[in-house]
Each structure stands twice: as structure tokens, then as C-alpha cells.
Design an enzyme around this catalytic site. Structure first.
Site, PDB file in Angstrom:
ATOM      1  N   TYR A   1       0.804  -1.179   0.012  1.00 31.08           N
ATOM      2  CA  TYR A   1      -0.011  -0.080  -0.006  1.00 31.08           C
ATOM      3  C   TYR A   1       0.924   1.392  -0.069  1.00 31.08           C
ATOM      4  O   TYR A   1       1.683   1.507   0.709  1.00 31.08           O
ATOM      5  CB  TYR A   1      -0.978  -0.041   1.304  1.00 31.08           C
ATOM      6  CG  TYR A   1      -1.472   1.235   1.467  1.00 31.08           C
ATOM      7  CD1 TYR A   1      -2.692   1.482   0.620  1.00 31.08           C
ATOM      8  CD2 TYR A   1      -1.266   2.284   2.408  1.00 31.08           C
ATOM      9  CE1 TYR A   1      -3.450   2.681   0.586  1.00 31.08           C
ATOM     10  CE2 TYR A   1      -1.949   3.364   2.405  1.00 31.08           C
ATOM     11  CZ  TYR A   1      -2.941   3.969   1.591  1.00 31.08           C
ATOM     12  OH  TYR A   1      -3.753   4.949   1.615  1.00 31.08           O
TER      13      TYR A   1
ATOM     14  N   GLY B   1      -5.954   5.383  -0.178  1.00 33.37           N
ATOM     15  CA  GLY B   1      -7.194   5.452   0.584  1.00 33.37           C
ATOM     16  C   GLY B   1      -8.271   4.222  -0.050  1.00 33.37           C
ATOM     17  O   GLY B   1      -8.014   3.202  -0.641  1.00 33.37           O
TER      18      GLY B   1
END
Length: 523
Positions: free
Chosen positions: A51, A58
Site C-alpha cells: 500500500y 485510500g
């Protein structure tokens, strides 16, 4: 010069670096740890989905970002989130933010290149502060918007404060020979994911809240002194049977401040000894009003609230608060929510409620001194001129009362004002920066109220001409205030006087500080 080592920083360290503008340098061992952590991330990230390195952010994390766009991804994150509005945050608070962000990276769990650490140190030491706006952060993925403006400065864009002037970052960097940050892997995400805005502001709030409490104890002592109150309500015997450290600490400070006063009365001497039973109506009050008699019970919880907030915020200050956590020692990367600001938000809400109560106590003590029907000792509004023609403190009381009312409104909690956003990815948030900035407003307001209170106390002292009977500590404070605000009889605009006394309160060390140090050693 402050050398930052692997030892956790304290609130005192924060004050030295932020308020006293002490320059910093980083121990080589820490820099080596940061470099090792960065090198691990570069190797570990190869051929893995991680990530914020090769994914969107998000709710767009399901979209993979191609290899050739990884660096652009980080720049896009910084620029897109530099969207704050409202007033610029005070530069000294931004200095606190920079130190909090630096200290996060020094823990060695963020995967950033050592160049980022060195650049933050350079900005602190050269006193160059990003222009950051009050509105924007919801305190869940951290202070995203505020920290994005910090990151914007680091990459050489946006605006900065330099020598109290707002200027383009690129211009100041060129003037001072500062090289903008070059993104290596995840510096963009690491910079904006965290609690450093709310923490930096919160630590500054703590320092000022401690000062407010000391001033409030001192002014409470002086108010009791000028009305010649009894001494038992701050006695050791009464307060030690209530098992709260804050109450006992406040009582001990009052005893230290008033120990040599010739105005404070002994209940035993005035009411217990001799024949007092031949009176049906006592001229003297047997017990004082609560704003005088219950000082230790009112300020005690405020003392304890400040102490608890210090524990929580110093812990946050020394924590790793971004996401994901790069753990080179365990050769893994952990995703979670250390950027969530609930700890800070809750403590800021508690602190602003406590400081609002402090301002309410000051306003009630002020009202007691100004209301001749209550104190039966002073002229209305401590008017030392002609009643009816002159007005004394009357106008200033309106300002104190309205300011306390504003504090009461601001004291509604932010911690429970969670509003889902970010396509419901951030479905519960802390509003930590809002909480910290509102607390800052309440603290600033309270200095104004206490300034007006001390101006009234000084007028009361001069009306009584009691300087030779005052305690040495309270007399010293009276003299300091009178150097700023002379005794007055005729009516004149007082707004500049209020600001001068407020500024003195914000920057001076109260006489009670010595008593507080003695008390803390005893408890």
C-alpha cells in the site's frame, strides 16, 4: 545545540527546541537505523503489492500503479492534498509540528531516506517553517491536509514563514542554499500520514495550560488575600483527607504563596478563641463564597487533567504514527491505523474543558471583587474615582464575561464529531487537529480573562494600600503587574493594557513556579 539520541524526548526537550529555538543534531546511531530501514524497504518492495508504494491511496488502493509512475505517485499525493483553508497556523506551532514529524521518522519504522531527516533538521535550525492552514485535517489517516502542506514545502513548493514573513518556498530555499527533497520510495505518504500536527499543537497547548494553572493559583491566592479570607480551606489538614493529588498540590502551592501573608486570617484565632457567642448576627462571613473557598477542589482536577494529557501526548510524540510500519528487524511490513488521532483528540477535549473551567473560576473571582454587595469591602467595579462619573473595571468585566462564554461554546467535544468521508474509507475519524486548535483558542482566551482579573486584583491592592501586609510572593506579582499597568483613577481605553498584561502572562514564569516545583517533589 540539542543532540537527539535514542532516548525518548520529554516535554522539557520539546520546550527547549520549539519555544527556545534550540538547534538540533541527530546521533549517528539513529541516522544509521533510518538508512537501514530505508534500504530494507527498497529491497522488500520489489515484486510485492504494498500500500502506498505501488498502489493508489485510500479507497483507490485496489488500483496498481505502474513502475514508471511510482515517484510521480508520491508527488501527486502531496500536491493533491495541499488543499487547506482558513487562517495560517502560528509559525511556532508549525515548528512543533516539524519536530513531531522528525521524531516520528527517527524511530526508524517509516522507510524514509535519511535525506528527509536531514532536511527537517535544516528547516528547524534555519527557522524556515511551512505555511500550513487550520482547516483540512480530520485526524484519521492523520493530519493529511496539514502535513501535505508541510510536505509541499519540503519538495520546494508552496510558501514558508521566514523571519516572520510569508514568502515562496523556492525563493527562500535558493537564498539559504536548501535543496528540496527528492522522493525515493514512499516519502510522500510517510510525510502526510501521521498525527504530528495535532501532537505539535497539543504539546504547545500543554506548556501554556501549565502556565495558566500556575497563574490561576497565584491569582486565587491574591484574591483570597485581599478579602482577608480564612486559611483553613487550603490547609494540609483539610485537603489531605481528599485523596486527589491535584487538590493536594494546589493547596500546597497556596500555602507556599501565602505563608508570610499578614492578611490571611486564622479561623481558630478569629472564630474559635474568645467569646463569640454573644452575637446573633455575624458581620464577618463564617465561610467564603465557593470561588474563594473551593479553589483547591476546582483547580485540582484541572491539575490532574494536565498531568494526564502530558503522559498521553509525550507518548504520542515518541511514537510511530504513520502507515504502514516498515519493520526491518522482523523483515516485514505491517498495515494498520497508527495514524489515528483519538488519543490526542480526547486529551485535547478534556484539556479545553478543564481550561474553560479555569476561566470560569477567574471570572467568578473577578465578579466577587467588582460586586460591592458581595464583597462588602470595595467600591463598585473597584472604582477609585467618583461613583457615577467614573466606571473603574466595569468595561473590562464585559470582555471577561463574553470571552468565558465563548470558551464554554468551544468546549463542546470534537472527539465525538466523527463524520465519514473519503468514500467511507475513513468511516470513523478523530478530528484531532480541530480539537487541538480549538483548545489553543480556549487557552488564548483564558489568558485574556486572567489578565483582566489581575488588573482588578492590582486595583484592589491599591485601594486597600495593603502592600506592607501582603505575602512576599503575591507582592512580587503585584509589582510586576504594576510595571506594566499603573494604578488608575480616571477612565481611559484599556484594550492595550489588557494585551500588555496578557502578553506578560503568556511569556513570564509565574512566581508560583517555585512553589510548584517544591510541591511536586513532596508528592
Amino acid at each position: 545545540m540539542k543532540l537527539i539520541t535514542e532516548k525518548h524526548l520529554t516535554l522539557s526537550d520539546f520546550r527547549d527546541i520549539v519555544c527556545n529555538e534550540k538547534a538540533v543534531t541527530i546521533d549517528q546511531t539513529i541516522l544509521e537505523k533510518v538508512a537501514k530501514n530505508h534500504e530494507f524497504l527498497k529491497g522488500f518492495a520489489s515484486n510485492k503489492i504494498i500500500y502506498g508504494i505501488n498502489t493508489g491511496f485510500g479507497p483507490m488502493a485496489q488500483y496498481r500503479v505502474s513502475e514508471e509512475n511510482l515517484i510521480a505517485l508520491q508527488y501527486n499525493l502531496i500536491r493533491s492534498h495541499s488543499s487547506g483553508s482558513g487562517k495560517p497556523i502560528d509559525p511556532i506551532l508549525v515548528r512543533g509540528l516539524l519536530l513531531a514529524r522528525l521524531n516520528n521518522f527517527l524511530q526508524g519504522y517509516s522507510g524514509v531516506h535519511p535525506e528527509l531527516v536531514e532536511l527537517l533538521v535544516e528547516l528547524l535550525n534555519k527557522k524556515v517553517y511551512p505555511v500550513i492552514y487550520e482547516h483540512g485535517g480530520v485526524g484519521a489517516s492523520g493530519d493529511l491536509v496539514q502535513l501535505a502542506h508541510q510536505a509541499l514545502t519540503l519538495i520546494g513548493e508552496g510558501d514558508v514563514w521566514y523571519k516572520n514573513e510569508m514568502r515562496p518556498t523556492a525563493e527562500v530555499f535558493a537564498e539559504l542554499g536548501i535543496r528540496p527533497l527528492k522522493i525515493h520510495v514512499r516519502e510522500g505518504l510517510a510525510l502526510i500520514n501521521g498525527t504530528s500536527c495535532m501532537t505539535g499543537v497539543g504539546l504547545m497547548n500543554l506548556l501554556q495550560a501549565k502556565k495558566l494553572l500556575e497563574w490561576s493559583v497565584l491569582l486565587s491566592a491574591m484574591t483570597n488575600e485581599v478579602v482577608e479570607a480564612y486559611d483553613d480551606h487550603f490547609s494540609h489538614e483539610l485537603n489531605h483527607v481528599k485523596h486527589h493529588p491535584g487538590q493536594q498540590a494546589v493547596a500546597a502551592m497556596m500555602r507556599s504563596l501565602l505563608g508570610d501573608s499578614k492578611m490571611i486570617r486564622s479561623r481558630k484565632k478569629h472564630l474559635y478563641e474568645g467569646d463569640k457567642m454573644d452575637q446573633d448576627v455575624f458581620e464577618d462571613k463564617v465561610q467564603e463564597y465557593y470561588s474563594l473557598r473551593c479553589v483547591t477542589q476546582v483547580l485540582g482536577p484541572i491539575h490532574d487533567t494536565i498531568e494526564q494529557a502530558e503522559k498521553v501526548l509525550v507518548a504520542e510524540f515518541n511514537s510511530v504514527n504513520d502507515n504502514p510500519i516498515i519493520d526491518h528487524e522482523n523483515a516485514n511490513i505491517f498495515h494498520g491505523g497508527n495514524f489515528h488521532g483519538d488519543y490526542v483528540s480526547l486529551e485535547m477535549d478534556k484539556l479545553k474543558i478543564a481550561i474553560t473551567k479555569l476561566s470560569m473560576l477567574a471570572e467568578r473571582q473577578l465578579n466577587y471583587l467588582l460586586n460591592s454587595k458581595l464583597n462588602e469591602k470595595f467600591p463598585p467595579f473597584l472604582n477609585m474615582g467618583t461613583l457615577g462619573l467614573n466606571f473603574g473595571i466595569q468595561g473590562m468585566q464585559f470582555t471577561a464575561t463574553s470571552t468565558v462564554a465563548e470558551n464554554q461554546t468551544f468546549s463542546a467535544p470534537m472527539y465525538i464529531h466523527s463524520i465519514p468521508n473519503n468514500n467511507d474509507n475513513q468511516d470513523i475519524v478523530s478530528m484531532g487537529s480541530n480539537a487541538a486548535l480549538l483548545t489553543r483558542r480556549v487557552i488564548n482566551n483564558s489568558f485574556e480573562v486572567l489578565a483582566i482579573q489581575t488588573m482588578a486584583v492590582a486595583q484592589a491592592v491599591d485601594y486597600l494600600a495593603c502592600q506592607d501586609r501582603m505575602a512576599s510572593a503575591t507582592l512580587e506579582n503585584y509589582r510586576q503587574v504594576r510595571n506594566i499597568f499603573p494604578v488608575f483613577v480616571e477612565d481611559q481605553p484599556r484594550y492595550r493594557d489588557i494585551e500588555k498584561v496578557k502578553s506578560y502572562f503568556e511569556n513570564a514564569d509565574p512566581v508560583v513556579s517555585h512553589a510548584a516545583q517544591i510541591t511536586s517533589k513532596k508528592l
